[in-house]
Scaffold this motif. Structure first.
Motif, mmCIF file in Angstrom:
data_model
loop_
_atom_site.group_PDB
_atom_site.id
_atom_site.type_symbol
_atom_site.label_atom_id
_atom_site.label_comp_id
_atom_site.label_asym_id
_atom_site.label_seq_id
_atom_site.Cartn_x
_atom_site.Cartn_y
_atom_site.Cartn_z
ATOM 1 N N PRO A 131 -39.011 -0.083 -50.815
ATOM 2 C CA PRO A 131 -39.246 -0.402 -52.237
ATOM 3 C C PRO A 131 -40.720 -0.294 -52.620
ATOM 4 O O PRO A 131 -41.039 -0.010 -53.777
ATOM 5 N N VAL A 132 -41.627 -0.488 -51.657
ATOM 6 C CA VAL A 132 -43.046 -0.323 -51.967
ATOM 7 C C VAL A 132 -43.619 0.879 -51.214
ATOM 8 O O VAL A 132 -44.800 0.913 -50.891
ATOM 9 N N GLY A 133 -42.770 1.867 -50.936
ATOM 10 C CA GLY A 133 -43.233 3.064 -50.229
ATOM 11 C C GLY A 133 -43.781 4.101 -51.188
ATOM 12 O O GLY A 133 -43.823 3.884 -52.406
ATOM 13 N N PRO A 134 -44.199 5.249 -50.653
ATOM 14 C CA PRO A 134 -44.860 6.264 -51.491
ATOM 15 C C PRO A 134 -43.943 6.877 -52.558
ATOM 16 O O PRO A 134 -44.426 7.193 -53.647
ATOM 17 N N TYR A 185 -46.893 17.058 -45.391
ATOM 18 C CA TYR A 185 -47.313 15.745 -45.873
ATOM 19 C C TYR A 185 -46.847 14.594 -44.969
ATOM 20 O O TYR A 185 -47.661 13.766 -44.560
ATOM 21 N N ASN A 192 -41.461 5.474 -54.216
ATOM 22 C CA ASN A 192 -41.413 4.536 -55.335
ATOM 23 C C ASN A 192 -42.771 4.384 -55.991
ATOM 24 O O ASN A 192 -42.856 4.074 -57.181
ATOM 25 N N GLY A 193 -43.821 4.640 -55.224
ATOM 26 C CA GLY A 193 -45.150 4.632 -55.799
ATOM 27 C C GLY A 193 -45.277 5.681 -56.891
ATOM 28 O O GLY A 193 -45.814 5.432 -57.971
ATOM 29 N N PHE A 218 -47.180 3.317 -36.802
ATOM 30 C CA PHE A 218 -47.441 4.732 -37.101
ATOM 31 C C PHE A 218 -48.305 5.378 -36.028
ATOM 32 O O PHE A 218 -48.152 6.571 -35.728
ATOM 33 N N ASN A 237 -49.929 -1.299 -46.162
ATOM 34 C CA ASN A 237 -48.972 -2.038 -46.972
ATOM 35 C C ASN A 237 -49.341 -2.101 -48.442
ATOM 36 O O ASN A 237 -48.571 -2.631 -49.233
ATOM 37 N N SER A 238 -50.505 -1.569 -48.800
ATOM 38 C CA SER A 238 -50.902 -1.646 -50.207
ATOM 39 C C SER A 238 -50.013 -0.741 -51.044
ATOM 40 O O SER A 238 -49.455 0.242 -50.565
ATOM 41 N N PHE A 239 -49.870 -1.103 -52.317
ATOM 42 C CA PHE A 239 -49.007 -0.333 -53.209
ATOM 43 C C PHE A 239 -49.753 0.002 -54.479
ATOM 44 O O PHE A 239 -50.370 -0.886 -55.062
ATOM 45 N N PRO A 240 -49.758 1.212 -54.983
ATOM 46 C CA PRO A 240 -49.178 2.410 -54.374
ATOM 47 C C PRO A 240 -49.982 2.901 -53.178
ATOM 48 O O PRO A 240 -51.188 2.717 -53.159
ATOM 49 N N PRO A 241 -49.317 3.548 -52.205
ATOM 50 C CA PRO A 241 -49.998 3.956 -50.974
ATOM 51 C C PRO A 241 -51.025 5.040 -51.241
ATOM 52 O O PRO A 241 -50.877 5.844 -52.150
ATOM 53 N N LEU A 270 -47.454 -2.280 -39.288
ATOM 54 C CA LEU A 270 -47.086 -0.907 -39.655
ATOM 55 C C LEU A 270 -48.074 0.123 -39.134
ATOM 56 O O LEU A 270 -47.680 1.203 -38.707
ATOM 57 N N TRP A 329 -40.089 4.042 -44.110
ATOM 58 C CA TRP A 329 -41.263 3.656 -44.881
ATOM 59 C C TRP A 329 -41.284 4.379 -46.225
ATOM 60 O O TRP A 329 -41.612 3.796 -47.255
ATOM 61 N N PHE A 330 -40.910 5.689 -46.211
ATOM 62 C CA PHE A 330 -40.855 6.437 -47.471
ATOM 63 C C PHE A 330 -39.932 5.771 -48.486
ATOM 64 O O PHE A 330 -40.239 5.680 -49.659
#
Lengths: 290, 307
Positions: B144-147, A39, B149-150, A258, A56-60, A254, B140-141
């Motif tokens: 606070p707004v990473g996957p 993953y 925490n998602g 990446f 940057n969107s949440f949730p990714p 970002l 990034w993981f």
């Protein structure tokens, strides 16, 4: 891996309900584990293809909604990757040559030639394995400075020859070559030098490939030590440059970040898949040494 | 050399030297480069570490002898004790989180009848990726707004966790990252050992009525006992020196929560330019780790050829 008719479980066990359930759960866990390994790698790749807003969107999200291959182009131009790559390859090449010449000769001598007080000499080399490197990291740095090797590739090449673990692996390898081969060469009139260059070296290609893998991974990975020794861009290896300019960069989008990380990640994965056989054997050797 | 040759010594010695050199010339010549490099780049730094710990190092004005002052500074530094505590905590977490995972997976993978190769490669993959890439990735993981925490907020509806900035979480987060990254290599070593256990032992145990758990407990685990002890000691020695991920991810913060001992050495040297104290800290560490290494050597000697 060869097919086995039984492991800890036999085919009879798998007919029992509780065992079968347990086995299924185990397989499921292994699948989850494999996915959790893949993953992050795929995420890095796909994040490099998204727009910055989407990363940057949440949730990714996992897959990009639009595929932006131009991120890779921008990443390529963000820092001078080829130059840093060249530096990394310089370090790798030099380290490999020094290892082959210095440690190859020394281990051949310890294994096959007449050395007075062989035990003591061997001990002199092997003692260094028991001294944890972190305890002398600072004097090592000051020492290189005293020798005037700061900001030069020689600061990596020369110490590469001071590796007792590689010496041990090489010596074990030479010990296993049949003595008759060298005896035959001796009878045919070969000098010690010739039997090293024309017999021992060609025979030890497998062990040197294993060492090459080790050296490749350390020169590709090491970022901290080069950042202390090297002082300017024209000498930084790739890992150091990535750490300084990409990981710690402020204001780098970002998705571009990446994309760069993906480009850095792919060569070692390719090397691994191509040279898998040698890497697995190297690990095994490492395991024997412990 | 024999002693009765003392009568016509000079001539004999000359002859013997010639014999000595003819016999050993190539052997010694081949060893010479390695000798020089080992002395110059390993033994000199090791010895200098002890010397420097008694000096104030100044690259411009020259070094000056200060006696035990460096040790006093090191032992009276509150950060040093925090660092020792953090290092022990780090070693403990690596044991609790990281040590058993490779064993469990090695046994599980050894039981796979198909796709074993693929699973092995997958498990080893994170070892291949350059660590700098992993640092970028995991930052990034853990964002606070990473996957991660998602998942926590989206699926479970909990509050997001500040993995990096919460002092209770920061070290644990680092250990999870490192365990994920490194378990593959230990797993492969265990796997080779588990696969080399003769199959008929299990057969015999099964005929005697041993269940699956008992077979693992009484055959598999005792067979890899030597390896377990060895890797345990190696892990302790390795983790006691850990500093790179702490430095790269958090620089010892937040509030010194991830300041390990080795990181303190590095910081003394390269942030405060105080190489003398850094050398003294290194010597103190050397003494402690030297004892550990001796234990490992004894253990290895007892087990013989551990495979």
């Amino acid at each position: 891996m060869k097919q086995m008719d039984r492991g800890i479980l036999s085919s009879f066990d798998l007919k029992k309900k509780p065992v079968l359930i347990g086995y299924s759960i185990m397989v499921l866990v292994l699948v989850v584990m494999s996915c959790s390994m893949l993953y992050p790698i795929l995420t890095t790749f796909f994040n490099g293809l998204k727009t910055n807003v989407e990363v940057n969107s949440f949730p990714p999200r996992f897959l990009p909604s639009e595929w932006h291959f131009d991120n890779y182009d921008k990443g390529w131009n963000f820092i001078d990757l080829p130059e840093f790559l060249r530096n990394t390859l310089y370090i790798f090449g030099g380290n490999l040559v020094i290892t082959v010449v210095v440690l190859g000769l020394a281990s051949f001598s310890l294994s096959r030639l007449h050395v007075p007080k062989r035990k003591a000499v061997y001990f002199f080399f092997m003692m260094t394995l028991f001294i944890p490197p972190t305890t002398y990291i600072i004097p090592n740095f000051v020492n290189l400075k005293d020798l005037g090797l700061m900001n030069s590739f020689a600061a990596f090449w020369l110490p590469a020859g001071a590796n007792a673990f590689f010496l041990l692996l090489l010596k074990n390898f030479f010990d296993e070559i049949h003595y008759e081969i060298f005896e035959a060469a001796r009878i045919d009139g070969a000098s010690d030098y010739r039997s090293f260059v024309q017999i021992a070296l060609p025979l030890s290609v497998p062990i040197f490939s294993t060492l090459a893998i080790f050296i490749f991974s350390s020169s590709w990975n090491d970022w901290f030590w080069p950042s202390l020794i090297m002082h300017n861009d024209s000498h930084y290896p790739l890992a150091t440059a990535i750490y300084k300019y990409v990981i710690n960069a402020r204001g780098l989008a970002l998705n571009i970040r990446f994309a760069i990380l993906t480009m850095v990640m792919i060569p070692p994965i390719v090397v691994f898949l191509v040279f898998q056989k040698y890497i697995m054997r190297g690990l095994h050797l490492g395991g024997v040494k412990g | 050399m024999e002693t009765h040759a003392a009568a016509n010594a000079p001539l004999e010695r000359k002859g013997r030297m010639a014999v000595f050199w003819r016999k050993h010339f190539w052997g010694l010549l081949f060893l010479l480069p390695a000798f020089i490099i080992f002395i110059l780049f390993l033994w000199v730094p090791i010895v200098k570490g002890f010397v420097y710990s008694f000096y104030h190092i100044d690259f411009v004005k020259g070094n000056s002898f200060v006696g035990f002052d460096n040790y006093k500074v090191a032992l009276h530094d509150g950060d040093a004790w925090t660092a020792v505590k953090n290092t022990v905590y780090y070693m403990f977490l690596c044991l609790v989180i990281g040590f058993w995972i490779p064993i469990v997976f090695a046994i599980a993978i050894s039981e796979l009848r198909r796709f074993q190769g693929i699973v092995r490669v997958a498990a080893y993959l994170p070892n291949i990726i350059p660590v700098v890439v992993l640092y970028g990735l995991w930052r990034w993981f853990y964002d606070p707004v990473g996957p991660i925490n998602g998942v926590i907020t989206g699926w479970f509806g909990n509050e997001p966790i500040a993995f990096m900035t919460d002092t209770n979480w920061s070290m644990i987060s680092l250990v999870i990252m490192e365990s994920w990254q490194q378990f593959g290599s230990a797993m492969l070593i265990y796997l080779a050992a588990v696969l080399s256990i003769p199959r008929d032992w299990y057969e015999a145990a099964e005929i005697d009525g041993a269940g699956v758990w008992n077979r693992i407990r009484h055959i598999t685990l005792p067979s890899i006992k030597g390896l377990l002890g060895l890797l345990l000691i190696l892990q302790l020695i390795g983790t006691s020196q850990g500093y790179q991920s702490q430095l790269a991810m958090l620089d010892g913060g937040p509030n010194n929560a991830t300041l390990t001992y080795a990181l303190l050495i590095v910081k003394y040297a390269f942030n405060q330019q105080n190489y003398g104290v850094a050398a003294a800290l290194g010597v103190l560490m050397f003494i402690v780790l030297g004892l550990l290494a001796i234990v490992q050597y004894r253990l290895q000697g007892k087990e013989g050829d551990v495979r």
